[in-house]
Design an enzyme around this catalytic site. Structure first.
Site, short mmCIF file in Angstrom:
data_model
loop_
_atom_site.label_atom_id
_atom_site.label_comp_id
_atom_site.label_asym_id
_atom_site.label_seq_id
_atom_site.Cartn_x
_atom_site.Cartn_y
_atom_site.Cartn_z
N ASP A 48 16.47 -4.64 15.09
CA ASP A 48 17.17 -5.92 15.04
C ASP A 48 16.95 -6.73 16.32
O ASP A 48 16.80 -7.96 16.27
CB ASP A 48 18.67 -5.70 14.84
CG ASP A 48 19.00 -5.26 13.42
OD1 ASP A 48 18.24 -5.60 12.50
OD2 ASP A 48 20.03 -4.58 13.25
N GLY A 49 16.94 -6.06 17.46
CA GLY A 49 16.75 -6.76 18.73
C GLY A 49 15.41 -7.47 18.79
O GLY A 49 15.32 -8.62 19.25
N GLU A 122 25.97 -14.45 17.45
CA GLU A 122 27.24 -14.93 17.95
C GLU A 122 27.11 -15.51 19.35
O GLU A 122 26.14 -15.23 20.07
CB GLU A 122 28.30 -13.82 17.98
CG GLU A 122 28.18 -12.82 19.11
CD GLU A 122 27.16 -11.73 18.89
OE1 GLU A 122 26.41 -11.45 19.84
OE2 GLU A 122 27.10 -11.19 17.78
N ASP A 151 40.35 -10.86 27.19
CA ASP A 151 39.11 -10.45 27.85
C ASP A 151 37.98 -11.39 27.49
O ASP A 151 36.97 -11.47 28.19
CB ASP A 151 38.72 -9.03 27.45
CG ASP A 151 39.53 -7.97 28.19
OD1 ASP A 151 40.28 -8.33 29.11
OD2 ASP A 151 39.40 -6.78 27.83
N ALA A 159 25.65 -13.91 9.54
CA ALA A 159 24.60 -12.93 9.84
C ALA A 159 25.00 -12.01 10.97
O ALA A 159 24.58 -10.85 11.02
CB ALA A 159 23.30 -13.65 10.19
N THR A 162 28.78 -8.58 11.29
CA THR A 162 28.90 -7.12 11.31
C THR A 162 28.47 -6.54 12.66
O THR A 162 28.39 -5.32 12.80
CB THR A 162 28.04 -6.48 10.20
OG1 THR A 162 26.68 -6.89 10.37
CG2 THR A 162 28.52 -6.92 8.83
N TYR A 164 28.84 -7.60 17.03
CA TYR A 164 29.90 -7.61 18.03
C TYR A 164 31.23 -8.06 17.42
O TYR A 164 32.30 -7.53 17.72
CB TYR A 164 29.49 -8.54 19.17
CG TYR A 164 30.35 -8.47 20.42
CD1 TYR A 164 31.35 -7.52 20.57
CD2 TYR A 164 30.13 -9.37 21.46
CE1 TYR A 164 32.12 -7.47 21.72
CE2 TYR A 164 30.89 -9.32 22.61
CZ TYR A 164 31.89 -8.38 22.74
OH TYR A 164 32.64 -8.34 23.87
N LEU A 166 32.47 -7.56 14.42
CA LEU A 166 33.15 -6.47 13.73
C LEU A 166 33.73 -5.48 14.72
O LEU A 166 34.85 -4.97 14.54
CB LEU A 166 32.17 -5.77 12.78
CG LEU A 166 32.74 -4.61 11.96
CD1 LEU A 166 33.89 -5.06 11.08
CD2 LEU A 166 31.65 -3.97 11.11
N SER A 167 33.01 -5.20 15.81
CA SER A 167 33.51 -4.30 16.83
C SER A 167 34.78 -4.83 17.49
O SER A 167 35.61 -4.06 17.97
CB SER A 167 32.44 -4.05 17.90
OG SER A 167 31.31 -3.44 17.34
#
Length: 262
Positions: A48-49, A122, A151, A159, A162, A164, A166-167
């Site tokens: 993905d990166g 994002e 924070d 896209a 799911t 950062y 979602l985390s």
């Protein structure tokens, strides 16, 4: 989503990982690959990166072509499954296209520097020190939260919902939802605020309060700017990207499936 055409000029690129380079060597003799700057589509070997890196390069160069990813990384959310020995050109001819519009981020720093980047996943604001950040949240020219103590905060596309987002306990957005997720990161006050789901036609402005005491950086996918004063965000429809997926393995199906992982 209609079937895509069979492309004549296809480029082949790979990340520098061992697995991607091995697949590159396997595919290289199978056809006459076109140079990337003359191609109608591109096969991207990696994770993905590397796919994000490739898409960002297209945006920066001003030449966007459909991208078919083959997962030779880890998660491979934006990629297709690697199938050794399969006919990659036939897979591309049967692939379905999905359009993705990135976020356009305009950031102003404390010294009045101005930066514009695009984000496919994002844009996130993050505190730079041990001090919590204080951020004013404005949506469509109306202040919605005068002081979010946290924070950080992020704005995610479907896209990227799911990743950062979602985390950080943000919602998963279906790809065709035409929505954005505005998600706080470890919010302290308002204590009960867990974020918002916004129409993707919304304009969002995030203003840093007490910036000298509570400095904040912003990250648009892989690009970071430190000591920001404010960030403005909107969907860049004029910069639409196209991803190609095998039937049954499209990104919208992956987004649905992700919500049933336990």
């Amino acid at each position: 989503m209609a079937k895509v055409q069979e492309f004549e000029r296809i480029a082949l690129i790979a990340s520098d990982t061992e697995r991607a380079q091995a697949a590159f060597a396997e595919l290289l003799p199978t056809r006459n690959w076109a140079p990337l700057d003359d191609a109608e589509a591109v096969v991207v070997l990696g994770g993905d990166g590397f796919m994000l890196q490739t898409l960002h390069a297209m945006l920066e160069n001003g030449r966007v072509i459909p991208a078919y990813g083959v997962n030779l990384g880890t998660v491979g959310f934006l990629m297709n499954r690697h199938r050794a020995g399969s006919d990659i050109c036939k897979r591309i001819a049967r692939a379905r296209s999905i359009a993705i519009a990135p976020l356009c981020m305009d950031a102003v720093t404390q010294d009045n520097g101005r930066h514009r980047f695009f984000a496919i996943n994002e844009v996130s604001l993050l505190r730079e020190t041990r001090q919590t950040a204080k951020i004013e949240v404005t949506v469509d020219d109306k202040v919605r939260i005068a002081e979010l103590v946290c924070d950080g905060v992020l704005v995610s596309t479907p896209a990227g919902s799911t990743a950062y987002n979602l985390s950080a306990n943000g919602p998963i957005l279906p790809l065709d939802s035409q929505l954005l997720a505005l998600t706080p990161i470890s919010p302290f006050r308002p204590r009960r605020w867990r974020g918002a789901i916004l129409p993707d036609r919304s304009t969002i402005k995030l203003t840093v309060r007490e910036p000298h005491k509570r400095p904040v950086s912003v990250v648009a996918d892989q690009k970071e700017v430190r000591d920001i004063a404010e960030v403005s965000l909107a969907i860049a429809r004029e910069c639409e990207l196209t991803l190609l997926f095998d039937p049954g393995h499209a990104l919208d199906e992956r987004i649905v499936s992700e919500q049933f992982v336990v």
